[in-house]
Design a protein around this motif. Structure first.
Motif, mmCIF file in Angstrom:
data_model
loop_
_atom_site.group_PDB
_atom_site.id
_atom_site.type_symbol
_atom_site.label_atom_id
_atom_site.label_comp_id
_atom_site.label_asym_id
_atom_site.label_seq_id
_atom_site.Cartn_x
_atom_site.Cartn_y
_atom_site.Cartn_z
ATOM 1 N N HIS A 103 -2.048 -2.497 -9.467
ATOM 2 C CA HIS A 103 -0.941 -3.213 -8.737
ATOM 3 C C HIS A 103 -0.477 -4.648 -9.608
ATOM 4 O O HIS A 103 -1.193 -5.060 -10.097
ATOM 5 C CB HIS A 103 -1.466 -4.021 -7.297
ATOM 6 N N THR B 19 -7.706 -0.309 -2.162
ATOM 7 C CA THR B 19 -6.985 -1.488 -1.876
ATOM 8 C C THR B 19 -8.196 -2.679 -1.746
ATOM 9 O O THR B 19 -7.816 -3.825 -1.559
ATOM 10 C CB THR B 19 -6.308 -1.651 -0.795
ATOM 11 N N GLY C 132 -5.755 -3.449 -6.042
ATOM 12 C CA GLY C 132 -4.983 -2.311 -5.745
ATOM 13 C C GLY C 132 -4.992 -1.445 -7.159
ATOM 14 O O GLY C 132 -4.573 -1.796 -8.130
ATOM 15 N N GLY D 39 0.686 7.345 -11.849
ATOM 16 C CA GLY D 39 0.906 6.673 -10.493
ATOM 17 C C GLY D 39 0.887 5.255 -10.447
ATOM 18 O O GLY D 39 0.825 4.604 -11.549
ATOM 19 N N TYR E 266 -6.951 6.385 -4.159
ATOM 20 C CA TYR E 266 -6.388 4.851 -4.026
ATOM 21 C C TYR E 266 -7.516 4.067 -3.522
ATOM 22 O O TYR E 266 -8.250 4.230 -2.960
ATOM 23 C CB TYR E 266 -5.090 4.665 -3.616
ATOM 24 N N VAL F 67 -5.279 12.541 -5.579
ATOM 25 C CA VAL F 67 -4.856 11.106 -5.683
ATOM 26 C C VAL F 67 -5.837 10.259 -5.065
ATOM 27 O O VAL F 67 -5.956 10.585 -3.995
ATOM 28 C CB VAL F 67 -3.219 11.040 -5.364
ATOM 29 N N VAL G 253 -4.363 3.004 -8.057
ATOM 30 C CA VAL G 253 -4.445 4.351 -7.773
ATOM 31 C C VAL G 253 -4.617 5.345 -9.116
ATOM 32 O O VAL G 253 -4.083 5.027 -9.886
ATOM 33 C CB VAL G 253 -2.833 4.554 -7.334
ATOM 34 N N VAL H 260 3.575 8.868 -7.244
ATOM 35 C CA VAL H 260 2.921 9.609 -8.207
ATOM 36 C C VAL H 260 4.042 10.292 -8.815
ATOM 37 O O VAL H 260 4.922 10.961 -8.131
ATOM 38 C CB VAL H 260 1.662 10.659 -7.572
ATOM 39 N N LYS I 196 2.197 4.127 -2.267
ATOM 40 C CA LYS I 196 1.755 5.166 -3.635
ATOM 41 C C LYS I 196 2.711 6.020 -4.099
ATOM 42 O O LYS I 196 3.448 6.551 -3.320
ATOM 43 C CB LYS I 196 0.303 5.913 -3.266
ATOM 44 N N ILE J 279 1.000 1.832 -7.380
ATOM 45 C CA ILE J 279 0.919 1.237 -6.061
ATOM 46 C C ILE J 279 1.669 -0.092 -5.809
ATOM 47 O O ILE J 279 1.533 -1.127 -6.647
ATOM 48 C CB ILE J 279 -0.740 1.020 -5.856
ATOM 49 N N ASN K 159 0.868 -1.065 0.005
ATOM 50 C CA ASN K 159 -0.106 0.012 0.096
ATOM 51 C C ASN K 159 0.809 1.478 -0.133
ATOM 52 O O ASN K 159 0.640 2.426 0.879
ATOM 53 C CB ASN K 159 -1.055 0.051 1.126
ATOM 54 N N TRP L 73 2.920 12.904 2.088
ATOM 55 C CA TRP L 73 3.517 12.794 0.858
ATOM 56 C C TRP L 73 5.138 13.228 1.247
ATOM 57 O O TRP L 73 5.576 14.232 1.749
ATOM 58 C CB TRP L 73 3.078 13.878 -0.113
#
Length: 346
Positions: free
Chosen positions: A302, A322, A308, A343, A320, A318, A310, A7, A5, A345, A3, A29
């Motif tokens: 993912h 899961t 997953g 992006g 996301y 952003v 994003v 970008v 992320k 993940i 998990n 971030w």
């Protein structure tokens, strides 16, 4: 799934940060260590079978992380100075990489990025455009034939390689036929109304229909089963209020399931992620719980967990999930971040 992320942003205004942002469990971030603030990250590619290995395509070169994004190092590709806009790992050989450039060109590595060879091909500009040369936005391998690859360029259409990526040629026939149709004529950057069909942003393939190319462009999503000589329109506007398309990806372990992001135009006040469970025949809104306020520029799926995803908008929202789009979280990028383009993940 960790998990984590990632970008990528670009320098799109004075003093903007065009680099790689990372969001971990603390919800904050952070800028990645080792990526210049003016690199302009255009693509993030996690290796499909080596969980700690991630590649970046930036306008200032290729980068890799061997520790799951903790640190990054620039890859020595060439003495020339192209911008890199895409990088892909072969599904047939985990050591084979293809990277796409601007102006349009390709580099190939058979040792997972240690050494590179410039690929052969002639790539004349189809249109005279204000932002300079066109750029290789995405590359995709045929899912069962390792010698066959496809690539798309903004705004220069479709390319095909039939020797494992060593040489490339343009394939304009099918796109030209579509561009001749009145409802697919479009121009934003030139005075040529065939422009819209050649403004390509992504290309995808799937084992569920190995010979199909899914071509993603300004005008929507189109499918070819003859290497681009002809196309059919998936007509996504039957299901979505807008059809300007930036990205399309299939989901790990579910080869008939795909996602795509649609917006009004390259700079707009709306966007959305749509999903299809039947190879693009029908579509449904996948992110109805969120409200994108600018063009959705890209998303990442993912590489080994179908739940997953994003997504990123041009102005730094952003989103996301899961749990396969059942619920979504939102995190806004810092105010000094440039426009978000991609992006991933982990």
């Amino acid at each position: 799934m960790r998990n984590l992320k990632l970008v990528g942003t670009a320098v799109t205004r004075p003093e903007a940060v065009g680099s790689l942002y990372m969001l971990g469990g603390d919800g904050e971030w952070k800028l990645a260590d080792g990526i210049p603030k003016d690199a302009s990250v255009q693509a993030i590619t996690p290796h499909p079978t080596r969980p700690d290995l991630v590649f970046l395509a930036t306008r200032k070169g290729l980068y890799r992380s061997d520790d799951g994004g903790a640190t990054w190092a620039r890859i020595d590709v060439t003495d020339e100075t192209p911008q890199f806009w895409s990088i892909v790992v072969s599904p047939h050989d985990p050591d084979l990489l293809i990277a796409g450039t601007a102006p349009v060109g390709f580099y190939r590595s058979t040792d997972c990025g240690q050494t590179w060879t410039k690929c052969r091909g002639e790539f004349p500009e189809r249109y005279k455009i204000s932002f300079g040369g066109s750029r290789t936005m995405r590359v995709a391998f045929h899912p069962t034939d390792p010698k066959l690859l496809y690539a798309v360029a903004e705004i220069n259409g479709l390319y095909v390689s039939e020797d494992g990526g060593q040489s490339w040629r343009a394939e304009p026939a099918g796109l030209s036929a579509l561009a001749a149709m009145p409802h697919l004529k479009n121009t934003e950057l030139t005075d040529d109304d065939t422009e819209g069909m050649f403004d390509a942003h992504a290309v995808s393939t799937t084992t569920a229909r190995p010979d199909s190319i899914f071509y993603i462009c300004r005008m929507g999503i189109f499918e070819s089963q003859d290497r681009g000589k002809s196309f059919r329109d998936l007509d996504v506007k039957r299901f979505a209020p807008f059809n300007y398309s930036r990205e399309c990806r299939f989901v790990y372990g579910e080869p008939r399931k795909m996602y795509a992001c649609f917006s009004i135009s390259s700079r707009s006040e709306a966007g959305a992620l749509y999903g299809s469970d039947d190879l693009g025949e029908t579509w449904h809104r996948a992110d109805a719980a969120v409200t994108p306020r600018s063009t959705m520029m890209g998303f990442g799926a993912h590489v080994s967990d179908p739940d997953g995803l994003v997504t990123v908008t041009r102005h730094g929202q952003v989103f996301y999930t899961t749990d396969g789009c059942a619920s979504w979280s939102e995190r806004q990028l810092p105010a000094d971040a440039g426009d978000a383009f991609c992006g991933a993940i982990l």
